[in-house]
Design a protein around this motif. Structure first.
Motif, mmCIF file in Angstrom:
data_model
loop_
_atom_site.group_PDB
_atom_site.id
_atom_site.type_symbol
_atom_site.label_atom_id
_atom_site.label_comp_id
_atom_site.label_asym_id
_atom_site.label_seq_id
_atom_site.Cartn_x
_atom_site.Cartn_y
_atom_site.Cartn_z
ATOM 1 N N GLY A 15 0.824 -1.211 0.000
ATOM 2 C CA GLY A 15 0.000 0.000 0.000
ATOM 3 C C GLY A 15 0.850 1.249 0.000
ATOM 4 N N ALA A 16 1.915 1.252 0.798
ATOM 5 C CA ALA A 16 2.811 2.403 0.845
ATOM 6 C C ALA A 16 3.567 2.563 -0.477
ATOM 7 C CB ALA A 16 3.791 2.249 2.000
ATOM 8 N N LEU A 17 4.011 1.470 -1.042
ATOM 9 C CA LEU A 17 4.733 1.514 -2.306
ATOM 10 C C LEU A 17 3.842 2.033 -3.435
ATOM 11 C CD1 LEU A 17 7.351 0.771 -3.880
ATOM 12 C CD2 LEU A 17 6.281 -1.452 -4.294
ATOM 13 N N ALA A 18 2.640 1.511 -3.516
ATOM 14 C CA ALA A 18 1.721 1.933 -4.570
ATOM 15 C C ALA A 18 1.321 3.393 -4.415
ATOM 16 C CB ALA A 18 0.479 1.045 -4.562
ATOM 17 N N THR A 19 1.163 3.846 -3.178
ATOM 18 C CA THR A 19 0.822 5.249 -2.960
ATOM 19 C C THR A 19 1.969 6.166 -3.367
ATOM 20 O OG1 THR A 19 -0.628 4.623 -1.148
ATOM 21 C CG2 THR A 19 0.051 6.912 -1.242
ATOM 22 N N GLY A 20 3.190 5.775 -3.063
ATOM 23 C CA GLY A 20 4.342 6.565 -3.484
ATOM 24 C C GLY A 20 4.456 6.664 -4.994
ATOM 25 N N ILE A 21 4.244 5.555 -5.678
ATOM 26 C CA ILE A 21 4.279 5.563 -7.138
ATOM 27 C C ILE A 21 3.150 6.423 -7.688
ATOM 28 C CG2 ILE A 21 3.963 4.121 -9.192
ATOM 29 C CD1 ILE A 21 5.413 1.881 -7.623
ATOM 30 N N GLY A 22 1.966 6.289 -7.091
ATOM 31 C CA GLY A 22 0.816 7.066 -7.545
ATOM 32 C C GLY A 22 1.015 8.563 -7.383
ATOM 33 N N PHE A 23 1.577 8.973 -6.239
ATOM 34 C CA PHE A 23 1.832 10.395 -6.031
ATOM 35 C C PHE A 23 2.891 10.912 -7.000
ATOM 36 C CE2 PHE A 23 -0.228 10.276 -1.779
ATOM 37 C CZ PHE A 23 -1.047 11.386 -1.966
ATOM 38 N N GLY A 24 3.877 10.094 -7.290
ATOM 39 C CA GLY A 24 4.898 10.494 -8.255
ATOM 40 C C GLY A 24 4.315 10.698 -9.647
ATOM 41 N N LEU A 25 3.482 9.764 -10.078
ATOM 42 C CA LEU A 25 2.836 9.900 -11.389
ATOM 43 C C LEU A 25 1.886 11.090 -11.421
ATOM 44 C CD1 LEU A 25 2.043 6.156 -12.199
ATOM 45 C CD2 LEU A 25 3.749 7.616 -13.267
#
Length: 75
Positions: A15-25
């Motif tokens: 969840g943390a990894l996906a959120t970080g990627i999502g915020f970056g995109l």
């Protein structure tokens, strides 16, 4: 019992990894769109903040699910 803890940690980590990627995109696309259409920057920023709020809700659901697994299922 220990498999429940591993499952909860995977839920939290992904969840943390996906959120970080999502915020970056999201930030990258916001900068691209603002560079292309500077006159729409206010509208784009409002929409990006709405998306950021929705994006931030996903790991919170994961935290709730992980806490349920740790304290109810394993406890």
């Amino acid at each position: 019992m220990s498999m429940v803890y591993i499952a909860a940690s995977i839920i939290l980590g992904l969840g943390a990894l996906a959120t970080g990627i999502g915020f970056g995109l999201l930030g990258g696309k916001l900068l691209e769109a603002t560079a292309r259409q500077p006159e729409l920057s206010n509208q784009l920023q409002v929409k990006a903040f709405i998306m950021a709020g929705l994006l931030d809700a996903v790991p919170m659901i994961g935290v709730g699910l992980a806490m349920y697994l740790i304290f109810v299922v394993a406890g």
